[in-house]
Design a protein around this motif. Structure first.
Motif, PDB file in Angstrom:
ATOM      1  N   VAL A 176       0.955  -1.166   0.055  1.00 50.14           N
ATOM      2  CA  VAL A 176      -0.077   0.082  -0.029  1.00 50.14           C
ATOM      3  C   VAL A 176       0.734   1.160  -0.119  1.00 50.14           C
ATOM      4  O   VAL A 176       1.470   1.373   1.008  1.00 50.14           O
ATOM      5  N   TYR A 177       0.740   1.964  -1.104  1.00 53.79           N
ATOM      6  CA  TYR A 177       1.708   3.224  -1.361  1.00 53.79           C
ATOM      7  C   TYR A 177       0.837   4.349  -1.087  1.00 53.79           C
ATOM      8  O   TYR A 177      -0.176   4.647  -1.507  1.00 53.79           O
ATOM      9  N   GLY A 178       1.399   5.499  -0.332  1.00 51.38           N
ATOM     10  CA  GLY A 178       0.720   6.656   0.176  1.00 51.38           C
ATOM     11  C   GLY A 178       1.360   7.831  -0.556  1.00 51.38           C
ATOM     12  O   GLY A 178       2.614   8.120  -0.377  1.00 51.38           O
ATOM     13  N   ILE A 179       0.816   8.497  -1.669  1.00 57.55           N
ATOM     14  CA  ILE A 179       1.298   9.781  -2.261  1.00 57.55           C
ATOM     15  C   ILE A 179       0.583  10.762  -1.596  1.00 57.55           C
ATOM     16  O   ILE A 179      -0.594  11.019  -1.856  1.00 57.55           O
ATOM     17  N   PRO A 180       1.507  11.533  -0.974  1.00 58.80           N
ATOM     18  CA  PRO A 180       0.803  12.707  -0.045  1.00 58.80           C
ATOM     19  C   PRO A 180       0.419  13.880  -1.100  1.00 58.80           C
ATOM     20  O   PRO A 180       0.887  13.670  -2.404  1.00 58.80           O
ATOM     21  N   PHE A 181      -0.445  14.708  -0.909  1.00 57.50           N
ATOM     22  CA  PHE A 181      -0.845  15.833  -1.876  1.00 57.50           C
ATOM     23  C   PHE A 181       0.566  16.634  -2.219  1.00 57.50           C
ATOM     24  O   PHE A 181       1.387  16.955  -1.533  1.00 57.50           O
ATOM     25  N   LEU A 182       0.718  16.775  -3.592  1.00 61.03           N
ATOM     26  CA  LEU A 182       1.950  17.166  -4.135  1.00 61.03           C
ATOM     27  C   LEU A 182       1.715  18.703  -4.659  1.00 61.03           C
ATOM     28  O   LEU A 182       0.877  18.784  -5.412  1.00 61.03           O
ATOM     29  N   GLU A 183       2.168  19.776  -3.937  1.00 59.08           N
ATOM     30  CA  GLU A 183       2.098  21.029  -4.105  1.00 59.08           C
ATOM     31  C   GLU A 183       3.098  21.011  -5.418  1.00 59.08           C
ATOM     32  O   GLU A 183       4.146  21.056  -5.220  1.00 59.08           O
ATOM     33  N   PRO A 184       2.438  21.407  -6.685  1.00 61.53           N
ATOM     34  CA  PRO A 184       3.365  21.388  -7.791  1.00 61.53           C
ATOM     35  C   PRO A 184       4.905  21.871  -7.771  1.00 61.53           C
ATOM     36  O   PRO A 184       5.952  21.457  -7.945  1.00 61.53           O
ATOM     37  N   GLU A 185       4.774  23.236  -7.058  1.00 65.27           N
ATOM     38  CA  GLU A 185       6.141  23.914  -7.394  1.00 65.27           C
ATOM     39  C   GLU A 185       6.986  23.241  -6.350  1.00 65.27           C
ATOM     40  O   GLU A 185       8.062  23.211  -6.466  1.00 65.27           O
ATOM     41  N   THR A 186       6.756  23.028  -4.941  1.00 67.45           N
ATOM     42  CA  THR A 186       7.449  22.348  -4.176  1.00 67.45           C
ATOM     43  C   THR A 186       7.935  20.852  -4.482  1.00 67.45           C
ATOM     44  O   THR A 186       9.064  20.595  -4.341  1.00 67.45           O
ATOM     45  N   ALA A 187       6.819  20.264  -4.919  1.00 70.85           N
ATOM     46  CA  ALA A 187       7.065  18.961  -5.434  1.00 70.85           C
ATOM     47  C   ALA A 187       8.077  18.777  -6.486  1.00 70.85           C
ATOM     48  O   ALA A 187       8.856  17.578  -6.372  1.00 70.85           O
ATOM     49  N   ARG A 188       7.957  19.489  -7.457  1.00 69.38           N
ATOM     50  CA  ARG A 188       8.850  19.322  -8.619  1.00 69.38           C
ATOM     51  C   ARG A 188      10.498  19.511  -8.311  1.00 69.38           C
ATOM     52  O   ARG A 188      11.245  18.724  -9.071  1.00 69.38           O
TER      53      ARG A 188
ATOM     54  N   ALA B  56      11.763  18.824  -5.280  1.00 70.74           N
ATOM     55  CA  ALA B  56      12.000  17.498  -4.550  1.00 70.74           C
ATOM     56  C   ALA B  56      12.000  16.319  -5.108  1.00 70.74           C
ATOM     57  O   ALA B  56      12.780  15.184  -5.250  1.00 70.74           O
ATOM     58  N   LEU B  57      11.133  15.960  -6.529  1.00 70.33           N
ATOM     59  CA  LEU B  57      11.286  14.999  -7.327  1.00 70.33           C
ATOM     60  C   LEU B  57      11.903  15.056  -8.520  1.00 70.33           C
ATOM     61  O   LEU B  57      12.212  14.084  -9.248  1.00 70.33           O
ATOM     62  N   GLY B  58      12.650  16.218  -8.674  1.00 68.54           N
ATOM     63  CA  GLY B  58      13.619  16.627  -9.949  1.00 68.54           C
ATOM     64  C   GLY B  58      12.918  16.733 -11.298  1.00 68.54           C
ATOM     65  O   GLY B  58      13.367  16.220 -12.124  1.00 68.54           O
ATOM     66  N   VAL B  59      11.660  17.184 -11.168  1.00 64.60           N
ATOM     67  CA  VAL B  59      10.663  17.114 -12.321  1.00 64.60           C
ATOM     68  C   VAL B  59      10.710  18.572 -13.068  1.00 64.60           C
ATOM     69  O   VAL B  59      10.889  19.567 -12.244  1.00 64.60           O
ATOM     70  N   GLU B  60      11.174  18.624 -14.481  1.00 63.83           N
ATOM     71  CA  GLU B  60      11.230  19.952 -15.066  1.00 63.83           C
ATOM     72  C   GLU B  60      10.023  20.412 -15.225  1.00 63.83           C
ATOM     73  O   GLU B  60       9.756  21.688 -15.204  1.00 63.83           O
ATOM     74  N   GLY B  61       9.000  19.901 -15.641  1.00 60.68           N
ATOM     75  CA  GLY B  61       7.726  20.168 -16.095  1.00 60.68           C
ATOM     76  C   GLY B  61       7.010  20.700 -14.943  1.00 60.68           C
ATOM     77  O   GLY B  61       7.179  20.476 -13.582  1.00 60.68           O
ATOM     78  N   ARG B  62       5.932  21.607 -15.190  1.00 61.88           N
ATOM     79  CA  ARG B  62       5.110  22.248 -13.940  1.00 61.88           C
ATOM     80  C   ARG B  62       3.777  21.705 -14.049  1.00 61.88           C
ATOM     81  O   ARG B  62       3.027  21.349 -14.958  1.00 61.88           O
ATOM     82  N   GLY B  63       3.180  21.879 -12.805  1.00 62.66           N
ATOM     83  CA  GLY B  63       1.553  21.428 -12.782  1.00 62.66           C
ATOM     84  C   GLY B  63       1.775  20.070 -12.048  1.00 62.66           C
ATOM     85  O   GLY B  63       2.478  19.251 -11.880  1.00 62.66           O
ATOM     86  N   HIS B  64       0.459  19.816 -11.721  1.00 61.18           N
ATOM     87  CA  HIS B  64       0.147  18.379 -10.958  1.00 61.18           C
ATOM     88  C   HIS B  64       0.234  17.298 -11.831  1.00 61.18           C
ATOM     89  O   HIS B  64       0.769  16.337 -11.215  1.00 61.18           O
ATOM     90  N   ALA B  65       0.063  17.242 -12.868  1.00 60.71           N
ATOM     91  CA  ALA B  65       0.071  16.051 -13.924  1.00 60.71           C
ATOM     92  C   ALA B  65       1.783  15.731 -13.751  1.00 60.71           C
ATOM     93  O   ALA B  65       1.951  14.617 -13.855  1.00 60.71           O
ATOM     94  N   ALA B  66       2.583  16.654 -14.020  1.00 60.22           N
ATOM     95  CA  ALA B  66       4.012  16.350 -14.033  1.00 60.22           C
ATOM     96  C   ALA B  66       4.391  15.694 -12.745  1.00 60.22           C
ATOM     97  O   ALA B  66       5.233  14.761 -12.759  1.00 60.22           O
ATOM     98  N   VAL B  67       4.180  16.423 -11.625  1.00 58.88           N
ATOM     99  CA  VAL B  67       4.765  15.801 -10.618  1.00 58.88           C
ATOM    100  C   VAL B  67       4.155  14.452  -9.969  1.00 58.88           C
ATOM    101  O   VAL B  67       4.810  13.365  -9.565  1.00 58.88           O
ATOM    102  N   LEU B  68       2.638  14.165 -10.316  1.00 56.65           N
ATOM    103  CA  LEU B  68       2.251  13.050  -9.999  1.00 56.65           C
ATOM    104  C   LEU B  68       2.502  11.905 -11.025  1.00 56.65           C
ATOM    105  O   LEU B  68       2.618  10.797 -10.506  1.00 56.65           O
ATOM    106  N   ALA B  69       2.809  12.204 -12.283  1.00 60.25           N
ATOM    107  CA  ALA B  69       3.300  11.270 -13.357  1.00 60.25           C
ATOM    108  C   ALA B  69       4.729  10.650 -12.590  1.00 60.25           C
ATOM    109  O   ALA B  69       5.121   9.232 -12.643  1.00 60.25           O
TER     110      ALA B  69
END
Length: 378
Positions: A126-138, A140-153
């Motif tokens: 069981v994996y728990g993905i906390p709510f990802l605020e895009p600008e903070t999460a990107r 932390a995750l090393g994501v270049e894209g912006r927005g919810h779709a990018a960080v959740l992907a």
């Protein structure tokens, strides 16, 4: 394995200023009975356990009692934070809580690390993905894209990679607005500098995805569902029919999902009509104990309408005035005030919002206030 999918408890939330802690404890505490009756192994809360990042002591106490009842009924509990929660506060004692069967999955860095359970067919992750605020999460995750779709992907990619290496069945908790979901009035927007929608395909490849954020129960795909909130938090939810999802996993994955209805501590209703008619009409007796939103159609705005309504309907909490026949003409501020004195503008305003011209004693008070303001300015 039998899993009870819940979300959006919002413990501590009020309803148009009315305290709901008693109703929340009653409904949420009843989940313990479902755990016992349905032989539930795991209860998940997909975000928004609390309504505020810093809940008050009473809300924390209610939540603690509810979780204790669920654990005493025999289920383990997995919680991930939503956009209303403070992930840091919620996860503060996660290591200690896990020893008692309460698992708090609150950090971005560990979102790919599951809680592992066992049933007769082997492990369930069981994996728990906390709510990802895009600008903070990107960042932390090393994501270049912006927005919810990018960080959740990216979050889902990390979970998928761990699942592939680990094998077995996988359940994911996520707090997001997935494309195709239907919002209502009581949800706080999660669009920050971009589109809030996330494609459902982001969650492909998992046996079950327990979604949170939208307050109505919804099925986007067999494995992709919103449980909705356990109580109604706006009049737009009056017909939701609050419930939770009961999902069952067998050796091959998702075996089936059923909903279980939750009790309604106080129904929601809307009445429309003239104030005197609403106060006297016996047809409205069945809704006297409901939470009420009232639309008044009197030609003149009634004075002290909410207080008068509450004499008969003690749980009337919202009133708006829509005069019968509507208002005539479109209001254009610049045109309406051009060439008019302060007194004329004030009188015109009063007449517009109430539906009748001010009385002579009110005019005298207006003149006195306008003259006093002029003296002070001069």
């Amino acid at each position: 394995m039998r899993l009870l999918h819940t979300s959006d408890w919002h413990v501590g939330r009020t309803f148009h200023g009315r305290d709901l802690l008693g109703e929340q404890e009653s409904v949420l505490g009843g989940l313990a009975d479902l755990v016992s009756d349905e032989r539930v192994d795991v209860v998940v809360v997909a975000g928004d356990l609390f309504d505020r990042a810093v809940p008050n002591a009473e809300a924390v106490a209610v939540c603690a009692r509810v979780l204790e009842r669920i654990r005493a009924a025999g289920a383990k509990v997995v919680i991930t934070p939503g956009n209303h929660d403070s992930a840091a506060r919620l996860g503060l004692f996660g290591g200690f809580a896990a020893a008692g069967g309460l698992y708090l999955r609150t950090t971005i860095a560990a979102l790919h690390e599951p809680v592992l359970f066992e049933d007769a067919h082997g492990p369930v992750a069981v994996y728990g993905i906390p709510f990802l605020e895009p600008e903070t999460a990107r960042h932390a995750l090393g994501v270049e894209g912006r927005g919810h779709a990018a960080v959740l992907a990216e979050a889902a990619r990390r979970v998928r990679a761990d699942r592939a290496a680990r094998g077995g069945r996988a359940v994911v908790l996520a707090h997001a607005f997935v494309t195709g979901g239907e919002p209502c009035e009581s949800e706080r927007t999660i669009a920050v500098g971009g589109v809030q929608d996330v494609p459902g395909a982001v969650f492909d490849g998992f046996d079950y995805v327990a979604l949170g954020h939208l307050h109505g129960r919804q099925t986007l795909a067999d494995h992709l569902r919103y449980s909705g909130s356990p109580l109604a938090y706006s009049f737009s939810e009056a017909r939701h029919g609050k419930s939770v999802w009961l999902a069952e996993l067998d050796a091959s994955g998702l075996a089936g999902v059923e909903h279980r209805a939750l009790p309604v501590p106080r129904a929601l209703s809307t009445l429309t009509g003239r104030l005197d008619d609403l106060l006297l009409d016996p047809d409205h007796t069945p809704v006297q104990e409901h939470f009420l939103s009232v639309v008044l159609t009197d030609r003149v705005r009634p004075l002290d309408a909410l207080r008068r309504l509450q004499v008969r309907f003690p749980h009337a909490v919202h009133v708006e005035w829509r005069p019968e026949g509507g208002r005539t003409g479109e209001l254009r501020f610049a045109e309406r005030v051009r060439g008019r004195s302060d007194e004329e503008i004030a009188c015109c305003f009063l007449e517009d919002v109430r539906g009748e011209a001010p009385a002579e004693r009110e005019l005298a008070l207006l003149r006195e206030a306008i003259h006093a303001a002029a003296r002070e300015e001069g």
